[in-house]
Scaffold this active site. Structure first.
Site, mmCIF file in Angstrom:
data_model
loop_
_atom_site.group_PDB
_atom_site.id
_atom_site.type_symbol
_atom_site.label_atom_id
_atom_site.label_comp_id
_atom_site.label_asym_id
_atom_site.label_seq_id
_atom_site.Cartn_x
_atom_site.Cartn_y
_atom_site.Cartn_z
ATOM 1 N N CYS A 138 25.166 -26.060 -6.807
ATOM 2 C CA CYS A 138 25.516 -25.854 -8.207
ATOM 3 C C CYS A 138 24.642 -24.741 -8.788
ATOM 4 C CB CYS A 138 25.369 -27.084 -9.079
ATOM 5 S SG CYS A 138 26.419 -28.441 -8.578
ATOM 6 N N ARG B 248 25.796 -20.562 -4.808
ATOM 7 C CA ARG B 248 25.189 -21.898 -4.811
ATOM 8 C C ARG B 248 26.228 -23.015 -4.788
ATOM 9 N NH1 ARG B 248 19.625 -21.480 -6.336
ATOM 10 N NH2 ARG B 248 19.604 -23.741 -6.369
ATOM 11 N N TRP C 91 29.226 -27.498 -6.803
ATOM 12 C CA TRP C 91 29.429 -27.998 -5.444
ATOM 13 C C TRP C 91 29.595 -29.500 -5.624
ATOM 14 C CZ3 TRP C 91 27.199 -31.412 -1.940
ATOM 15 C CH2 TRP C 91 27.605 -31.268 -0.603
ATOM 16 N N ASN D 268 22.913 -30.167 -12.238
ATOM 17 C CA ASN D 268 22.810 -29.991 -10.799
ATOM 18 C C ASN D 268 22.025 -31.186 -10.274
ATOM 19 O OD1 ASN D 268 22.469 -29.111 -8.176
ATOM 20 N ND2 ASN D 268 20.821 -27.688 -8.670
ATOM 21 N N GLY D 269 22.501 -31.812 -9.204
ATOM 22 C CA GLY D 269 21.798 -32.960 -8.651
ATOM 23 C C GLY D 269 22.680 -34.195 -8.690
ATOM 24 N N GLU E 243 21.675 -21.580 17.250
ATOM 25 C CA GLU E 243 21.888 -20.794 16.032
ATOM 26 C C GLU E 243 23.206 -20.007 16.116
ATOM 27 O OE1 GLU E 243 20.871 -20.761 13.182
ATOM 28 O OE2 GLU E 243 21.224 -18.795 12.336
ATOM 29 N N LYS F 119 26.266 -20.502 13.434
ATOM 30 C CA LYS F 119 26.833 -19.380 12.681
ATOM 31 C C LYS F 119 28.351 -19.364 12.840
ATOM 32 C CE LYS F 119 23.591 -17.665 10.506
ATOM 33 N NZ LYS F 119 23.202 -19.036 10.335
ATOM 34 N N GLU G 285 30.050 -22.356 10.948
ATOM 35 C CA GLU G 285 30.073 -22.304 9.491
ATOM 36 C C GLU G 285 30.895 -21.145 8.952
ATOM 37 O OE1 GLU G 285 25.541 -20.542 8.725
ATOM 38 O OE2 GLU G 285 26.429 -21.855 7.243
ATOM 39 N N HIS H 110 25.064 -31.757 33.304
ATOM 40 C CA HIS H 110 24.980 -33.191 33.001
ATOM 41 C C HIS H 110 26.118 -33.651 32.104
ATOM 42 C CE1 HIS H 110 21.142 -33.401 35.040
ATOM 43 N NE2 HIS H 110 20.747 -32.347 34.344
ATOM 44 N N LYS I 102 24.824 -22.503 -0.696
ATOM 45 C CA LYS I 102 23.647 -21.827 -0.153
ATOM 46 C C LYS I 102 22.421 -22.730 -0.121
ATOM 47 C CE LYS I 102 21.249 -18.315 1.271
ATOM 48 N NZ LYS I 102 21.384 -18.041 2.721
HETATM 49 O O1 M6R Z 1 17.155 -22.866 2.139
HETATM 50 P P1 M6R Z 1 16.898 -23.525 3.457
HETATM 51 O O2 M6R Z 1 16.327 -22.598 4.463
HETATM 52 O O3 M6R Z 1 16.057 -24.771 3.310
HETATM 53 O O4 M6R Z 1 18.316 -23.993 3.972
HETATM 54 C C1 M6R Z 1 18.455 -24.780 5.118
HETATM 55 C C2 M6R Z 1 19.890 -24.840 5.578
HETATM 56 O O5 M6R Z 1 20.685 -25.455 4.603
HETATM 57 C C3 M6R Z 1 20.451 -23.455 5.884
HETATM 58 O O6 M6R Z 1 19.692 -22.784 6.830
HETATM 59 C C4 M6R Z 1 21.919 -23.570 6.396
HETATM 60 O O7 M6R Z 1 21.939 -24.207 7.625
HETATM 61 C C5 M6R Z 1 22.548 -22.168 6.470
HETATM 62 N N1 M6R Z 1 23.815 -22.182 5.818
HETATM 63 C C6 M6R Z 1 22.790 -21.706 7.857
HETATM 64 O O8 M6R Z 1 23.332 -20.428 7.905
#
Ligand code: M6R
Length: 625
Positions: free
Chosen positions: A2, A27, A75, A101-102, A494, A498, A501, A517, A620
């Site tokens: 948010c 956000r 969000w 927010n929250g 990673e 990527k 997402e 395995h 984000k």
């Molecule tokens: O702001 P942060 O680094 O704490 O965020 C952690 C994760 O939410 C963040 O890295 C998320 O996995 C990304 N969208 C990955 O690209």
């Protein structure tokens, strides 16, 4: 999660708030809304979907111009992403508008209490209770200056959970009041060209960096009143005066613009050489020593550490996995890495001699924040690796090492990740230096290798055209697997994250040795398998084992995409596609091998016609547990 924006000042508040929402849309983008206070009443506009939908509504039916406004990008948590659930929410008597927010955890009982007084709820959100409670508390509060702030304090004392709330009341047209508990909120104060004071509220400084760099950081459980004539005053929830921390934002507005790139993510990938260089800047001494003055832990405290936990979420967790290899190797201190959402619930063994390294780009991730608080409660020392200045996680940690990546707007973390990895190297080497685990010349030699990283990343980026071409040919894949060993394993994780997402393609990262395995059963004719190959100079023939793994998957029909360093000829016969990266010492290699995987995911998503910067269902900064 948010985005929250508020403005009080001489400019047209509608424009300022909309501009802030554009900058904060990353956000959360399930819905957006705005409320203005004009001619003694509140006018709102809200719309499900991206901000563009709201902008369309506003173009057709403009709100009246005003000098006070609040805005929100959502969000969704409680209630689906609909027009009705979009913020702001207005009290039943029309006096108060609130954005939030929250999560208000006790909203159900508060809602029942409001309904018992005859209030009819218009949304399914937890937020709406705050609007009704605030209107009622305002009626009860003593008349005069500060009445809305007093009402906000009274409401906050009744709320459970984590929240940022911003409210405006028709009886106080030049005032905004906000509160925060475990959710982000910053205040900006500036002056227009003619010297008139103006004030901003934002979930982060991106909301207002186009207007001012003067920011105030609020503490836990604080209420801020911003008033055009009286300025800013802060209290705790009990009403005792509090002193906010003033700081100057060192990001400029241009840093949060796309700068000619089609996506923020592309720009942020391209910025990585600079981001890595900036994160190293001033921390590598002239004689090859580490200079980390900002780590506010004494040498004795660092020498006393006998165990390290690295705790983080998502991509930051992958940076932590890489840190484990480097820190253990350089310091011989045992390192455990955990996802923050699991950490505190399993009762980890922590004490004064435990160092907990929390990694967070945003500094606001709720799971990480809660893990940090748990660690501090258990007397462990907490060191934060963080990108966002003024955010909650560094403020609550014993020590902080900032990454200097600049604003990261794309939801998918790229430069945030690379700089986190670099910061982890700095922590590991610094510990080794302080504890005398490495000879000076050994530290100096690794420092020399670190200095070469920005150029190495730039070299990778200069050779990405074949990766883009490959990506276009993979856009219809159903599944893509990623393999790696040693530090290549977290890189594989990673790469898979990527792709998931951004491109919504099923992807999995595996330790290459685990393949036999079970996961090898997934491989079918033509299944793309990306293999991160360690340097041929890596220890204990890990390289040879990975080359064998490539052959194993290829023998079962996989399409092999091999990331290997220049000069590694062993992989050539088994690579359907070969992506070269510069020679880099094994432990530092993730900084270069991750980059092609970022480009691959970004390009596949783009080819599939997806929104690279704002993938579905994500936000984000994840500020709920
Ligand atoms: O702001 P942060 O680094 O704490 O965020 C952690 C994760 O939410 C963040 O890295 C998320 O996995 C990304 N969208 C990955 O690209």
């Amino acid at each position: 999660m948010c985005g929250i924006v508020g403005y009080v000042g001489p400019q047209d508040a509608r424009d300022v708030v909309l501009e802030g929402l554009r900058r904060l849309e990353y956000r959360g983008y399930d819905s957006a809304g705005i409320a203005v206070l004009a001619d003694g009443s509140l006018a709102t506009a809200k719309k499900a979907g991206k901000l563009a939908n709201l902008e369309k509504v506003l173009a057709e039916t403009p709100l009246p111009s005003a000098t006070t406004a609040i805005g929100h990008t959502r969000w969704a948590t409680h209630g689906g992403p609909t027009d009705r659930n979009a913020h702001p929410h207005v009290s039943a008597d029309g006096s108060v508008a609130v954005i939030h927010n929250g999560i208000i955890e006790n909203f159900a009982s508060l809602r029942a209490e409001c309904e018992a007084t005859g209030i009819e709820f218009l949304s399914e959100t937890d937020t709406e209770v705050a609007a009704h409670l605030l209107a009622a508390a305002y009626r009860e509060a003593p008349e005069g200056e500060g009445r809305l702030a007093e009402a906000m304090r009274a409401v906050c004392r009744r709320l459970e959970g984590a929240f940022t709330l911003v409210a405006t009341h028709v009886a106080e047209p030049d005032t905004l009041v906000a509160a925060r508990r475990s959710s982000p909120l910053v205040v900006g104060s500036g002056r227009t060209a003619d010297g008139t004071a103006e004030y901003f509220l934002g979930s982060d400084v991106a909301a207002f960096i186009g207007h001012t760099r003067n920011a105030l950081e609020l503490g836990q459980d604080q209420v801020v009143e911003i008033d055009r004539t009286r300025g800013v005053s802060v209290t705790d929830f009990g009403g005792a005066a509090a002193e906010p921390v003033a700081y100057t934002v060192d990001w400029d507005a241009a840093a949060a613009e796309k700068g000619g790139y089609g996506w923020f993510m592309l720009k942020e990938i391209a910025e990585q050489p600079q981001a890595v260089a900036d994160t190293l800047l001033g921390r590598l001494g002239a004689h090859g020593e580490l200079v980390l003055d900002e780590v506010r832990l004494s040498d004795q405290e660092l020498r006393d550490i006998d165990k390290i936990f690295v705790v983080a979420c998502g991509t930051a967790y992958h940076a932590g996995l890489i840190a484990k290899y480097a820190i253990e190797h350089w310091t011989r201190i045992p390192v455990e890495v955990e996802v923050a959402s699991e950490f505190r619930y399993r009762d980890p063994v922590l004490d004064r001699s435990t160092l907990v390294v929390v990694i967070s780009q945003s500094g606001e991730t709720m799971d990480t924040l809660m893990a940090l608080r748990h660690a501090r409660d258990q007397k462990a020392r907490v060191l934060a690796i963080c990108n966002a200045n003024g955010s909650t996680i560094p403020r609550e940690s014993d020590a902080v090492l900032y990454t200097h990546a600049g604003p990261e707007i794309a939801v998918a973390s790229t430069k945030g990740f690379l700089t986190q990895v670099v910061a982890c190297y700095l922590v590991g080497l610094f510990l080794a230096q302080v504890r005398g685990m490495k000879f000076e010349d050994e530290v100096a030699s690794i420092v020399e290798d670190l200095r070469k990283l920005p150029d190495a990343v730039a070299q990778v980026l200069a050779e990405m055209e074949p990766v883009r071409e490959l990506a276009r040919s993979l856009a219809d894949a159903d599944t893509i697997l990623f393999l790696g060993r040693h530090v290549g394993f977290p890189v594989a994780l990673e790469g898979a994250l990527k792709l998931k997402e951004l491109a919504y393609i099923h992807a999995e990262g595996f330790a290459a040795g685990e393949l036999k395995h079970g996961p090898i059963a997934l491989i079918d004719q033509g299944t793309p398998v990306v293999v991160v190959v360690p340097s041929p100079r890596s220890r204990e023939s890990v390289h040879g084992k990975v080359v064998s793994n490539i052959q194993e998957v290829r023998a079962r029909g996989a399409l092999t995409i091999v990331i290997a360093e220049e000069g590694d000829e062993d992989v050539v016969p088994y690579a359907d596609h070969l992506i070269r990266v510069p020679r880099t010492p094994t432990l530092l290699a993730p900084v270069v091998t991750t980059v092609p995987l970022q480009v691959l995911a970004c390009e596949i998503a783009d080819t599939r016609g997806l929104d690279v910067d704002q993938p579905r269902n994500l936000a984000k900064s994840v500020t709920v547990e």
